[in-house]
Design an enzyme around this catalytic site. Structure first.
Site, PDB file in Angstrom:
ATOM      1  N   TYR A 113      12.991 -18.566  37.246  1.00  0.00           N
ATOM      2  CA  TYR A 113      12.108 -18.948  36.138  1.00  0.00           C
ATOM      3  C   TYR A 113      12.701 -19.377  34.824  1.00  0.00           C
ATOM      4  CZ  TYR A 113       8.328 -17.300  39.098  1.00  0.00           C
ATOM      5  OH  TYR A 113       7.686 -17.115  40.440  1.00  0.00           O
TER       6      TYR A 113
ATOM      7  N   HIS B 242      12.917 -13.851  47.349  1.00  0.00           N
ATOM      8  CA  HIS B 242      12.064 -15.190  46.810  1.00  0.00           C
ATOM      9  C   HIS B 242      12.533 -16.098  47.676  1.00  0.00           C
ATOM     10  CE1 HIS B 242      11.178 -17.184  42.841  1.00  0.00           C
ATOM     11  NE2 HIS B 242      10.310 -17.429  43.568  1.00  0.00           N
TER      12      HIS B 242
END
Length: 322
Positions: free
Chosen positions: A48, A133
């Site tokens: 992010y 992830h």
């Protein structure tokens, strides 16, 4: 999962300038607004904003007692310096300089390096939950490398819980069968528009005692506003989905409920779901999401959606009904 998360969590991709840039001050105000409204679960990732989300979240939480909140981050992408890209923008939806590049790494060493780098960016001495992830193209590497490393760290007490976060359900179910995970984060696959998690994943989580974190409950934007948006899973929404969302919104309106209220209530109602995680670009969005999470959705709304073929009959909605 031997750790409690609040029913509503803050997804911190927007703190990494997802879709639009925000200031450090706005990022801090967003986290503070979440805290003021009782949110104590915060989820971030190196991905992010090329580490920006982690840096901002850690700075914003620095003044709060560490034992009073739960923090999760993710492994699988190593950030490496990319000086040549400093004058360019990241090409993965984050408005940040491309001063780093992501490298997939699901090895044991990659996990250890990723967590060490995350702790440095966060300015913290520990992480509570670590997710593998988006291992869609790296299943074997994750099973043989990343997850055994996380299991070891959990055994040592370095982590409290471990899991996998993905935008699909079949592979999440396979991870549960093959690996000793505590929690999974499923993004966009148990929503008002899309409920494939009901096929196998959610029943399996209940059977194995695996907690579920529901993310992407607005399906990338189409369910985020009373009038449906035009983005679905971060791309332009097909016309048929906009039509379906519009009809769902009409049924919601008939029951005095707005589309995002129902979008948050549906996943929250499932007994396997421990927390619904939503993002926010500012404090106003946080306060709006908190208010939406407290709306009582009448049972008749779910019944009408099912009757019109807009919601699967096996959707678990009892806990959300008034």
């Amino acid at each position: 999962m031997n750790i409690d998360v609040t029913p509503l969590g803050l997804g911190c991709a927007p703190l990494g300038n997802l879709y639009q840039a925000i200031s450090d001050e706005t990022a801090t105000e967003t986290v503070e607004a979440a805290w003021a409204d009782g949110i104590r679960y915060f989820d971030t990732a190196p991905h992010y904003g090329l580490g920006l989300s982690e840096r901002r979240l850690g700075a914003a939480l620095a003044g709060h007692p560490r034992d009073e909140y739960v923090l999760s981050t993710k492994v699988g992408r190593i950030l490496e310096p990319n000086p040549a890209g400093a004058s360019e923008l990241d090409d993965q939806a984050f408005e940040v300089p491309a001063a780093y590049k992501r490298r997939w790494d699901f090895s044991r060493d990659g996990v250890l390096r990723s967590l060490e780098d995350s702790l440095e960016r966060l300015g913290l001495d520990r992480i509570d939950i670590a997710y593998v992830h988006d291992p869609d193209d790296h299943f074997e590497e994750a099973v043989l490398g990343a997850l055994p490393a996380l299991v070891e760290l959990r055994r040592q007490g370095v982590l409290k819980a471990i899991g996998v976060g993905m935008n699909q359900t079949p592979m999440l179910a396979e991870f549960i069968r093959k690996c000793d995970v505590d929690v999974i984060m499923v993004a966009g696959r148990y929503t008002l528009l899309d409920q494939p998690a009901l096929d196998e994943l959610l029943p399996l989580c209940q059977e194995r005692g695996v907690s579920v974190i529901a993310a992407g409950v607005f399906n990338g934007g189409i369910l985020a506003t009373a009038t449906p948006g035009t983005k679905y899973d971060y791309s332009d929404a097909p016309a048929e989905l906009i039509t379906k969302a519009s009809r769902i919104a009409e049924v919601c309106e008939q029951h005095g409920v707005e589309l995002p209220d129902a979008a948050m209530a549906l996943p929250a109602a499932h007994p396997a779901v421990a927390s619904v995680v939503v993002g926010a670009h500012n404090a106003e969005q946080i306060r709006a999401n908190v208010a939406r999470s407290r709306v009582e959705v009448p049972a008749a709304l779910w019944a009408d959606l099912i009757a019109e073929g807009l919601l699967r009959p096996d959707a678990v909605v009892e806990a959300a009904a008034s």
